[in-house]
Design a protein around this motif. Structure first.
Motif, PDB file in Angstrom:
ATOM      1  N   ALA A  54     -17.628 -12.541  -3.180  1.00 21.26           N
ATOM      2  CA  ALA A  54     -17.066 -12.846  -1.868  1.00 21.26           C
ATOM      3  C   ALA A  54     -17.883 -12.189  -0.752  1.00 21.26           C
ATOM      4  CB  ALA A  54     -15.612 -12.392  -1.800  1.00 21.26           C
ATOM      5  N   GLU A  55     -17.985 -12.872   0.364  1.00 19.55           N
ATOM      6  CA  GLU A  55     -18.761 -12.355   1.491  1.00 19.55           C
ATOM      7  C   GLU A  55     -17.951 -11.391   2.338  1.00 19.55           C
ATOM      8  OE1 GLU A  55     -20.243 -15.668   3.655  1.00 19.55           O
ATOM      9  OE2 GLU A  55     -21.577 -16.348   2.031  1.00 19.55           O
ATOM     10  N   ARG A  56     -16.653 -11.521   2.313  1.00 15.32           N
ATOM     11  CA  ARG A  56     -15.811 -10.636   3.127  1.00 15.32           C
ATOM     12  C   ARG A  56     -14.486 -10.372   2.410  1.00 15.32           C
ATOM     13  NH1 ARG A  56     -15.787 -15.603   5.571  1.00 15.32           N
ATOM     14  NH2 ARG A  56     -17.495 -14.966   6.925  1.00 15.32           N
ATOM     15  N   ILE A  57     -13.838  -9.313   2.820  1.00 14.33           N
ATOM     16  CA  ILE A  57     -12.571  -8.936   2.200  1.00 14.33           C
ATOM     17  C   ILE A  57     -11.402  -9.560   2.948  1.00 14.33           C
ATOM     18  CG2 ILE A  57     -13.535  -6.755   1.402  1.00 14.33           C
ATOM     19  CD1 ILE A  57     -11.915  -5.408   3.693  1.00 14.33           C
ATOM     20  N   LEU A  58     -10.249  -9.598   2.303  1.00 12.85           N
ATOM     21  CA  LEU A  58      -9.025 -10.091   2.914  1.00 12.85           C
ATOM     22  C   LEU A  58      -8.268  -8.914   3.525  1.00 12.85           C
ATOM     23  CD1 LEU A  58      -7.066 -12.521   3.330  1.00 12.85           C
ATOM     24  CD2 LEU A  58      -5.975 -11.819   1.175  1.00 12.85           C
ATOM     25  N   CYS A  59      -8.007  -8.980   4.821  1.00  7.66           N
ATOM     26  CA  CYS A  59      -7.277  -7.905   5.493  1.00  7.66           C
ATOM     27  C   CYS A  59      -5.775  -8.198   5.473  1.00  7.66           C
ATOM     28  CB  CYS A  59      -7.756  -7.761   6.933  1.00  7.66           C
ATOM     29  SG  CYS A  59      -9.491  -7.272   7.082  1.00  7.66           S
ATOM     30  N   ARG A  60      -5.013  -7.154   5.338  1.00  3.04           N
ATOM     31  CA  ARG A  60      -3.559  -7.282   5.320  1.00  3.04           C
ATOM     32  C   ARG A  60      -3.019  -7.174   6.741  1.00  3.04           C
ATOM     33  NH1 ARG A  60       0.335  -2.608   3.098  1.00  3.04           N
ATOM     34  NH2 ARG A  60       2.360  -3.634   3.335  1.00  3.04           N
ATOM     35  N   LYS A  61      -2.262  -8.174   7.156  1.00  4.32           N
ATOM     36  CA  LYS A  61      -1.727  -8.206   8.509  1.00  4.32           C
ATOM     37  C   LYS A  61      -0.549  -7.233   8.645  1.00  4.32           C
ATOM     38  CE  LYS A  61      -2.980 -13.088   8.864  1.00  4.32           C
ATOM     39  NZ  LYS A  61      -2.471 -14.476   9.038  1.00  4.32           N
ATOM     40  N   PRO A  62      -0.312  -6.736   9.861  1.00  2.34           N
ATOM     41  CA  PRO A  62       0.831  -5.828  10.069  1.00  2.34           C
ATOM     42  C   PRO A  62       2.145  -6.481   9.647  1.00  2.34           C
ATOM     43  CG  PRO A  62      -0.632  -5.802  11.971  1.00  2.34           C
ATOM     44  CD  PRO A  62      -1.114  -6.905  11.088  1.00  2.34           C
ATOM     45  N   GLY A  63       2.910  -5.761   8.847  1.00  2.00           N
ATOM     46  CA  GLY A  63       4.194  -6.264   8.380  1.00  2.00           C
ATOM     47  C   GLY A  63       4.111  -7.172   7.168  1.00  2.00           C
ATOM     48  N   GLU A  64       2.905  -7.555   6.772  1.00  5.23           N
ATOM     49  CA  GLU A  64       2.740  -8.440   5.614  1.00  5.23           C
ATOM     50  C   GLU A  64       2.967  -7.656   4.325  1.00  5.23           C
ATOM     51  OE1 GLU A  64      -0.680 -11.355   3.603  1.00  5.23           O
ATOM     52  OE2 GLU A  64      -1.170 -10.038   5.296  1.00  5.23           O
ATOM     53  N   PRO A  65       3.681  -8.219   3.359  1.00  3.11           N
ATOM     54  CA  PRO A  65       3.887  -7.513   2.090  1.00  3.11           C
ATOM     55  C   PRO A  65       2.547  -7.254   1.383  1.00  3.11           C
ATOM     56  CG  PRO A  65       5.398  -9.361   2.288  1.00  3.11           C
ATOM     57  CD  PRO A  65       4.417  -9.497   3.405  1.00  3.11           C
ATOM     58  N   LEU A  66       2.471  -6.144   0.700  1.00  4.40           N
ATOM     59  CA  LEU A  66       1.297  -5.850  -0.125  1.00  4.40           C
ATOM     60  C   LEU A  66       1.325  -6.779  -1.328  1.00  4.40           C
ATOM     61  CD1 LEU A  66      -1.125  -3.871  -0.657  1.00  4.40           C
ATOM     62  CD2 LEU A  66       0.452  -2.615  -2.147  1.00  4.40           C
ATOM     63  N   ARG A  67       0.278  -7.590  -1.475  1.00  2.28           N
ATOM     64  CA  ARG A  67       0.221  -8.551  -2.581  1.00  2.28           C
ATOM     65  C   ARG A  67      -0.543  -7.922  -3.746  1.00  2.28           C
ATOM     66  NH1 ARG A  67       1.465 -14.327  -1.300  1.00  2.28           N
ATOM     67  NH2 ARG A  67       0.974 -14.467  -3.515  1.00  2.28           N
ATOM     68  N   LEU A  68       0.192  -7.642  -4.812  1.00  3.30           N
ATOM     69  CA  LEU A  68      -0.382  -7.077  -6.026  1.00  3.30           C
ATOM     70  C   LEU A  68      -0.663  -8.199  -7.013  1.00  3.30           C
ATOM     71  CD1 LEU A  68       2.366  -4.369  -6.269  1.00  3.30           C
ATOM     72  CD2 LEU A  68       0.005  -3.856  -5.691  1.00  3.30           C
ATOM     73  N   VAL A  69      -1.723  -8.056  -7.806  1.00  5.08           N
ATOM     74  CA  VAL A  69      -2.080  -9.063  -8.804  1.00  5.08           C
ATOM     75  C   VAL A  69      -2.247  -8.380 -10.153  1.00  5.08           C
ATOM     76  CG1 VAL A  69      -3.684 -10.887  -9.465  1.00  5.08           C
ATOM     77  CG2 VAL A  69      -3.268 -10.421  -7.044  1.00  5.08           C
ATOM     78  N   TRP A  70      -1.662  -8.978 -11.181  1.00  7.82           N
ATOM     79  CA  TRP A  70      -1.838  -8.537 -12.574  1.00  7.82           C
ATOM     80  C   TRP A  70      -2.176  -9.775 -13.388  1.00  7.82           C
ATOM     81  CZ3 TRP A  70      -0.162  -9.757 -17.406  1.00  7.82           C
ATOM     82  CH2 TRP A  70      -0.308  -8.806 -18.417  1.00  7.82           C
ATOM     83  N   SER A  71      -3.130  -9.647 -14.330  1.00  9.42           N
ATOM     84  CA  SER A  71      -3.546 -10.804 -15.117  1.00  9.42           C
ATOM     85  C   SER A  71      -3.844 -10.388 -16.545  1.00  9.42           C
ATOM     86  CB  SER A  71      -4.795 -11.448 -14.494  1.00  9.42           C
ATOM     87  OG  SER A  71      -5.244 -12.547 -15.261  1.00  9.42           O
ATOM     88  N   GLY A  72      -3.391 -11.196 -17.507  1.00 10.78           N
ATOM     89  CA  GLY A  72      -3.686 -10.913 -18.911  1.00 10.78           C
ATOM     90  C   GLY A  72      -2.769 -11.681 -19.842  1.00 10.78           C
ATOM     91  N   GLU A  73      -3.103 -11.648 -21.120  1.00  9.25           N
ATOM     92  CA  GLU A  73      -2.217 -12.212 -22.132  1.00  9.25           C
ATOM     93  C   GLU A  73      -0.947 -11.368 -22.200  1.00  9.25           C
ATOM     94  OE1 GLU A  73      -2.607 -14.975 -24.353  1.00  9.25           O
ATOM     95  OE2 GLU A  73      -4.058 -15.454 -22.793  1.00  9.25           O
ATOM     96  N   HIS A  74       0.188 -12.012 -22.420  1.00  9.95           N
ATOM     97  CA  HIS A  74       1.449 -11.283 -22.475  1.00  9.95           C
ATOM     98  C   HIS A  74       1.668 -10.775 -23.902  1.00  9.95           C
ATOM     99  CE1 HIS A  74       3.095 -13.353 -18.588  1.00  9.95           C
ATOM    100  NE2 HIS A  74       1.878 -12.864 -18.455  1.00  9.95           N
ATOM    101  N   LEU A  75       0.913  -9.733 -24.214  1.00  2.00           N
ATOM    102  CA  LEU A  75       0.914  -9.097 -25.525  1.00  2.00           C
ATOM    103  C   LEU A  75       1.213  -7.613 -25.362  1.00  2.00           C
ATOM    104  CD1 LEU A  75      -2.303 -10.788 -26.973  1.00  2.00           C
ATOM    105  CD2 LEU A  75       0.062 -11.332 -27.585  1.00  2.00           C
ATOM    106  N   PRO A  76       1.674  -6.935 -26.415  1.00  2.00           N
ATOM    107  CA  PRO A  76       2.053  -5.524 -26.279  1.00  2.00           C
ATOM    108  C   PRO A  76       0.969  -4.641 -25.675  1.00  2.00           C
ATOM    109  CG  PRO A  76       2.795  -6.372 -28.386  1.00  2.00           C
ATOM    110  CD  PRO A  76       1.973  -7.461 -27.769  1.00  2.00           C
ATOM    111  N   GLY A  77      -0.269  -4.808 -26.108  1.00  2.00           N
ATOM    112  CA  GLY A  77      -1.330  -3.917 -25.644  1.00  2.00           C
ATOM    113  C   GLY A  77      -1.629  -4.013 -24.168  1.00  2.00           C
TER     114      GLY A  77
END
Length: 419
Positions: free
Chosen positions: A224-247
């Motif tokens: 990416a050429e630039r980052i995404l800025c979080r606007k005032p009052g905007e919820p913090l968007r968290l991302v998690w990714s993976g197979e839904h396995l115990p590990g």
């Protein structure tokens, strides 16, 4: 340089081991002519890709080892065996494929005269293949699988997960000592590639062999050429990714989010699916955070990257992994990373692009996740600094850099081969 590569798992349309095999073959093709032994079930997708990209990989020959009923193949039935106490059956079936691949390799060498052999995938130390038995310079790696899951965290994985990974730890510890083929292959190799710094230490500890660390995964072609800025009052968007396995241990993050102050706005995008999806959804509901969780399931890669690119912070909770493709993808999208300080995450994430959390105890790790997320949610300037650091850090693990290192190792292997 004519190179014979053993890559059972190699597919342009998949991630994980198949993606590792494909990307490394592309890497080798930049400076050598690879002949690649591949499982036959990958042939349709490989051939379809090559037809649509006729100019790419023109110097690569894919050799499909004929499938036999006793060969391992990642079908749903075999997947269930792989995730159960019957996994040794899968190992035996894969070993039989390696045997037949070696027969083909020897026949080819009589007519083609290869300069070097490379055992590529699967990357586990249990599977050195048989190319090391040929009287040719031998390269093995990236190698993984030598590290155990931390014993004190087994309780986090649920009953089945705890039993599975406890059994794996015991078998792992036993096989590190007893597998003669692995020991011989390590000592026979002119060059060994460790997937992580931790694996490098284990190879030295158990086999007395020096290895070179090259991360098994890399960033996407475009950063990416630039980052995404979080606007005032905007919820913090968290991302998690993976197979839904115990590990993958998503409950660590869910419990951490439940500890955050109620007035702190956040949303969690959860990518992937698997046998634990319903259990984890139920846990989110019990913790009272289900309304803030978006469960996307399995998405096409482009769509998954789009979801990640709309986030502010990427969180990894895996307790058993090497490096994970999604980590480099997150950095290339300008996402700071919060992760455990172990596996390949320790090598990739530093203070310029994220936060590594110590593995002292499950309770302590949950608290550390909660504190790290709360601090970054309240300091957008710091989060943006880490986001810019993520873009820079992704470049350090570029495929161009891996190509330079791998080419040097090939030349070293050729020079070390006795005349």
């Amino acid at each position: 340089m004519k190179v014979l590569v053993n890559a059972y798992a190699c597919n342009p349309r998949h991630g994980s081991e198949e993606g590792v095999g494909w990307n490394w073959v592309r890497l080798i093709a930049q400076f050598a002519d690879p002949w690649v032994l591949v499982a036959s079930h990958h042939q349709p997708e490989i051939e379809d890709y090559l037809q649509k990209h006729a100019e790419e990989l023109r110097n690569v020959r894919f050799l499909y080892v004929p499938h036999k009923p006793w060969h391992y193949q990642p079908t749903p039935g075999w997947r269930r065996i792989e995730d159960s106490v019957f996994k040794p059956m899968m190992n035996i079936a894969y070993a039989l494929w390696l045997r037949d691949a070696f027969k083909l390799a020897r026949r080819l060498h009589q007519t083609e005269g290869f300069d070097l052999t490379h055992q590529l995938t699967y990357v586990g130390f249990r599977f050195p293949g048989r190319l090391w038995k040929m009287n040719l310079p031998f390269v093995w790696g990236p190698v993984g699988g030598l590290e155990n899951t931390p014993w004190r965290f087994l309780g986090v994985l649920g009953y089945r997960g705890a039993v599975y990974y406890a059994g794996r730890n015991l078998i792992n510890s036993f096989q590190r000592i007893t597998l003669r083929s692995s020991r011989k292959a390590f000592r026979r190799a002119q060059a060994v590639i460790a997937a992580t710094g931790g694996i490098q230490q284990e190879i030295k500890r158990w086999y007395g062999v020096h290895s070179h660390v090259i991360c098994e995964v890399g960033p996407p072609d475009c950063i990416a050429e630039r980052i995404l800025c979080r606007k005032p009052g905007e919820p913090l968007r968290l991302v998690w990714s993976g197979e839904h396995l115990p590990g993958k241990a998503l409950p660590l993050l869910l419990k951490a989010l439940a500890k955050l102050p109620g007035d702190l706005p956040w949303r969690l995008d959860i990518l992937g699916a698997g046998p634990l999806s319903s259990n984890w959804r139920r846990l989110a509901d019990e913790l009272g955070i289900a309304g803030r969780c978006n469960w996307h399931g399995r998405l096409a890669r482009d769509r998954a990257l789009a979801v990640m690119g709309a986030g502010h912070l990427f969180v990894i909770t895996s307790l058993k992994d090497l490096t994970s493709t999604v980590l480099l993808e997150a950095l290339s999208l300008g996402l700071p990373v919060v992760c455990p300080d172990h596996c390949g995450f320790s090598d990739v994430v530093d203070s310029s692009c994220g936060r590594k959390l110590p593995l002292k105890s499950p309770h302590g790790l949950v608290r550390a996740y909660s504190e790290a997320i709360e601090k970054l949610a309240g300091d957008e300037q710091q989060r943006q600094m880490l986001a810019n650091g993520a873009l820079r850090r992704a470049g350090v693990f570029s495929w161009e850099q891996k190509q330079t290192e791998l080419e040097a190792l090939y030349k070293k292997a050729l020079a070390r081969q006795p005349k």
